[in-house]
Design a protein around this motif. Structure first.
Motif, PDB file in Angstrom:
ATOM      1  N   ALA A  40      -9.092  -1.109   0.976  1.00  0.00           N
ATOM      2  CA  ALA A  40      -9.319   0.209   0.379  1.00  0.00           C
ATOM      3  C   ALA A  40      -8.341   0.490  -0.752  1.00  0.00           C
ATOM      4  O   ALA A  40      -8.743   0.953  -1.832  1.00  0.00           O
ATOM      5  CB  ALA A  40      -9.211   1.288   1.458  1.00  0.00           C
ATOM      6  N   VAL A  41      -7.074   0.207  -0.530  1.00  0.00           N
ATOM      7  CA  VAL A  41      -6.062   0.457  -1.565  1.00  0.00           C
ATOM      8  C   VAL A  41      -6.278  -0.460  -2.760  1.00  0.00           C
ATOM      9  O   VAL A  41      -6.178  -0.037  -3.920  1.00  0.00           O
ATOM     10  CB  VAL A  41      -4.647   0.277  -0.978  1.00  0.00           C
ATOM     11  N   GLY A  42      -6.600  -1.726  -2.489  1.00  0.00           N
ATOM     12  CA  GLY A  42      -6.844  -2.653  -3.593  1.00  0.00           C
ATOM     13  C   GLY A  42      -8.036  -2.245  -4.439  1.00  0.00           C
ATOM     14  O   GLY A  42      -7.997  -2.307  -5.678  1.00  0.00           O
ATOM     15  N   ALA A  43      -9.116  -1.804  -3.776  1.00  0.00           N
ATOM     16  CA  ALA A  43     -10.297  -1.358  -4.519  1.00  0.00           C
ATOM     17  C   ALA A  43     -10.001  -0.093  -5.304  1.00  0.00           C
ATOM     18  O   ALA A  43     -10.450   0.067  -6.444  1.00  0.00           O
ATOM     19  CB  ALA A  43     -11.458  -1.122  -3.554  1.00  0.00           C
ATOM     20  N   ALA A  44      -9.240   0.823  -4.707  1.00  0.00           N
ATOM     21  CA  ALA A  44      -8.898   2.056  -5.408  1.00  0.00           C
ATOM     22  C   ALA A  44      -8.006   1.794  -6.612  1.00  0.00           C
ATOM     23  O   ALA A  44      -8.073   2.507  -7.616  1.00  0.00           O
ATOM     24  CB  ALA A  44      -8.206   3.020  -4.441  1.00  0.00           C
ATOM     25  N   ALA A 115     -13.741   1.605  -2.717  1.00  0.00           N
ATOM     26  CA  ALA A 115     -12.695   1.829  -1.716  1.00  0.00           C
ATOM     27  C   ALA A 115     -13.297   2.239  -0.378  1.00  0.00           C
ATOM     28  O   ALA A 115     -12.710   2.010   0.684  1.00  0.00           O
ATOM     29  CB  ALA A 115     -11.720   2.896  -2.210  1.00  0.00           C
ATOM     30  N   ALA A 116     -14.489   2.841  -0.422  1.00  0.00           N
ATOM     31  CA  ALA A 116     -15.148   3.253   0.819  1.00  0.00           C
ATOM     32  C   ALA A 116     -15.543   2.054   1.670  1.00  0.00           C
ATOM     33  O   ALA A 116     -15.702   2.191   2.886  1.00  0.00           O
ATOM     34  CB  ALA A 116     -16.373   4.101   0.503  1.00  0.00           C
ATOM     35  N   ALA A 120     -14.692   1.996   5.537  1.00  0.00           N
ATOM     36  CA  ALA A 120     -15.816   1.819   6.472  1.00  0.00           C
ATOM     37  C   ALA A 120     -15.573   0.628   7.389  1.00  0.00           C
ATOM     38  O   ALA A 120     -15.866   0.686   8.597  1.00  0.00           O
ATOM     39  CB  ALA A 120     -17.117   1.640   5.702  1.00  0.00           C
ATOM     40  N   ILE A 121     -15.034  -0.460   6.826  1.00  0.00           N
ATOM     41  CA  ILE A 121     -14.683  -1.615   7.657  1.00  0.00           C
ATOM     42  C   ILE A 121     -13.647  -1.218   8.703  1.00  0.00           C
ATOM     43  O   ILE A 121     -13.729  -1.620   9.871  1.00  0.00           O
ATOM     44  CB  ILE A 121     -14.147  -2.761   6.784  1.00  0.00           C
TER      45      ILE A 121
END
Length: 323
Positions: A40-44, A115-116, A120-121
């Motif tokens: 999530a942090v990496g995607a954000a 990031a979702a 979600a994972i």
């Protein structure tokens, strides 16, 4: 007496370290949570998929080790969680947090939608581990609270089983109906499985009612099968003499400390302080639990229901007086 009240469970569980199963579950739980946070942090932050994928293995390994070390240094945590709510609720705080984060990320435009995926994972992964850890914790609590041989035991075939299966079947019927209407009459692959589960649930509800001799006469199931004591159906044996095979059924064990329900893959301990009235009728043995659902067993599956009832009442009186 061979037992410890729930309030003093720490004195029993503190002498034994967590076993391999508890260590593994704790490690996976923390590992999934850390991995989801990294994704999530990496995607954000706008990192590439390759960079995030590289970090996933390291994150999971670090979380796995951290969770295993943490539970080894906290003896008795699994048994404490198994005492019931709100202790067990702690397992679901992390999944709930990830679920809320998923909704927030999906509804805001300032954070990339990818990031979702990570949150979600985390919600699904930690939720599944929590579901698996719940019966494990209850079993460990039962083992810690009761270390004596049972005073009496009997098979447990719930009188509410038919109703429960009916409710499940109706839920699947409703889901299938909504899908049928929304898809303009096309069920598809998912609809097929929904329909199959609905039919299976309804069939189990019928069997639960038909297999047990509620009136102490001929069971309803005997009317539909050949006039034989047993018949093999799909590898399983069905009785037509008004009784069901008790092999494989959950068991109800009476101990000095309370009752233990053994469902095959897990145990659940009910101290006497959580038990209300105990009644025995022509149809069922009913053990009232004021704050939860009652334990109800068909009398037909109990060899000596009167003796079991007397054993429960005697142990309950002694257990309550010993508190």
């Amino acid at each position: 007496m061979g037992y410890a009240p729930a309030s003093s469970i720490e004195s029993v569980t503190s002498v034994e370290p967590p076993d391999v199963g508890a260590v593994a579950v704790a490690g996976v739980y923390v590992g999934v949570a850390v991995t989801a946070i990294v994704i999530a942090v990496g995607a954000a932050a706008g990192l590439s998929g390759a960079a995030i994928a590289t970090s996933v293995t390291t994150a999971f390994t670090a979380g796995l080790v951290a969770g295993a070390i943490a539970i080894r240094r906290t003896r008795g945590i699994a048994e404490r969680l198994g005492q019931g709510w709100p202790w067990l609720g702690a397992l679901y705080l992390v999944p709930a947090g990830f679920a809320i984060a998923t909704l927030l990320v999906s509804s805001t435009s300032t954070i990339p939608g990818h990031a979702a995926v990570g949150t979600a994972i985390g919600a699904v992964g930690t939720g599944l581990v929590a579901l698996g850890a719940t019966p494990m914790a209850r079993t460990r609590y039962a083992r810690a609270a009761v270390d004596d041989d049972p005073i009496a035991n009997a098979p447990l075939f719930s009188t509410t089983q038919a109703r429960n299966w009916t409710i499940v079947g109706l839920v699947f019927v409703a889901i299938g109906g909504v899908q049928f209407v929304s898809a303009d009459g096309a069920l598809g692959g998912v609809g097929f499985w929904v329909a199959a589960m609905a039919l299976y649930s309804i069939a189990m509800a019928w069997w639960s009612r038909a297999a047990v001799r509620l009136d102490h006469g001929e069971s309803r199931l005997a009317r539909y099968l050949p006039d034989r004591t047993r018949r093999s159906v799909l590898g399983g044996e069905w009785r037509t003499d008004g009784r069901i095979d008790t092999d494989g059924l959950p068991t109800l064990a009476v101990h000095d400390a309370g009752l233990v329900v053994h469902s095959g893959y897990h145990k659940r301990f009910h101290p006497w302080t959580s038990i209300g009235d105990v009644t025995l009728s022509d149809d069922e043995l009913r053990i009232e639990r004021p704050r939860w659902t009652d334990i109800r067993c068909h009398r037909a599956v109990i060899d000596d229901a009167d003796a079991l009832y007397e054993s429960i009442e005697a142990a309950r009186r002694e257990g309550v007086n010993a508190q």
